[in-house]
Design an enzyme around this catalytic site. Sequence first.
Site, PDB file in Angstrom:
ATOM      1  N   TYR A  15      -5.360  13.046  14.261  1.00 43.42           N
ATOM      2  CA  TYR A  15      -4.369  14.029  13.809  1.00 43.42           C
ATOM      3  C   TYR A  15      -4.149  15.148  14.815  1.00 43.42           C
ATOM      4  CZ  TYR A  15      -5.149  11.831   9.275  1.00 43.42           C
ATOM      5  OH  TYR A  15      -5.263  10.921   8.245  1.00 43.42           O
ATOM      6  N   HIS A  20       1.917  17.893  11.604  1.00 38.74           N
ATOM      7  CA  HIS A  20       1.245  18.439  10.425  1.00 38.74           C
ATOM      8  C   HIS A  20       0.066  19.337  10.806  1.00 38.74           C
ATOM      9  CE1 HIS A  20       1.977  18.160   6.235  1.00 38.74           C
ATOM     10  NE2 HIS A  20       1.041  17.315   5.885  1.00 38.74           N
ATOM     11  N   TYR A  64      -8.978  18.310   4.226  1.00 39.46           N
ATOM     12  CA  TYR A  64      -7.706  17.617   4.440  1.00 39.46           C
ATOM     13  C   TYR A  64      -6.590  18.418   3.769  1.00 39.46           C
ATOM     14  CZ  TYR A  64     -10.080  13.725   6.623  1.00 39.46           C
ATOM     15  OH  TYR A  64     -10.831  12.961   7.475  1.00 39.46           O
ATOM     16  N   ASN A  66      -4.160  18.008   1.627  1.00 45.79           N
ATOM     17  CA  ASN A  66      -3.813  18.017   0.209  1.00 45.79           C
ATOM     18  C   ASN A  66      -4.783  18.789  -0.678  1.00 45.79           C
ATOM     19  OD1 ASN A  66      -1.799  16.410   1.169  1.00 45.79           O
ATOM     20  ND2 ASN A  66      -2.400  14.582   0.071  1.00 45.79           N
ATOM     21  N   ASP A  91       3.195  23.833   9.060  1.00 43.70           N
ATOM     22  CA  ASP A  91       4.389  23.167   9.589  1.00 43.70           C
ATOM     23  C   ASP A  91       5.492  23.228   8.539  1.00 43.70           C
ATOM     24  OD1 ASP A  91       2.545  21.264   8.166  1.00 43.70           O
ATOM     25  OD2 ASP A  91       4.259  19.929   8.349  1.00 43.70           O
ATOM     26  N   ASN A 112       2.409  19.456   0.723  1.00 48.67           N
ATOM     27  CA  ASN A 112       1.244  19.243  -0.137  1.00 48.67           C
ATOM     28  C   ASN A 112       0.133  20.264   0.060  1.00 48.67           C
ATOM     29  OD1 ASN A 112       2.364  17.065  -1.497  1.00 48.67           O
ATOM     30  ND2 ASN A 112       1.651  15.611   0.027  1.00 48.67           N
TER      31      ASN A 112
END
Length: 186
Positions: A15, A20, A64, A66, A91, A112
């Site tokens: 990532y 994101h 993470y 979410n 973002d 999210n």
Amino acid sequence: MKYLIVGLGNIGPEYLLTRHNIGFMVVDKLAASFEVKFSMERLAYHTEIKYKGKQIHLIKPTTYMNLSGKAVNYWMKELKVEQENILVVTDDIALPYAKLRLKTKGSHGGHNGLRNIEEVLGSQQFNRLRFGVGDDFAKGRQAEYVLGNFTGSEIDQLPEHLERACEMVTCFCTQGVNMTMNKYNQ
């Protein structure tokens, strides 16, 4: 005066340079400019900056995206930071690439991470620095787009945009949200 700056992103090398993860990139740049290192602590990587009489805590949640609210809530309580002194760096596909916008409240807009923070805090009343990543994706491909890497030309321009975002963060902590919005929101 204490501040909590939350860079949103996902942990893991896959990532690292994704759209994101722009929140992680901003707080990483800020930490590097003050020559401080993050350490793994409860629910987040954490470091602290002392700047112009302010204690600025930077976190990168390890929950993470979410479940970001869990880390925000924990650190807000642990550090005893007032909600108005929290700034979430995230973002935003509704803004063109590198457009920066500071807001004092608002809806999650389908994000999210912001959605979870709102749910956990029970409020939309927290500051957010939205970093535009554009919306160059086909219908139904939003997740793929935000979890994709920046293009070569976007990467080339990224350092100057990260620098501007860091200026906005330090201005938020030293001059307040309204002054920062007046100075930087276009």
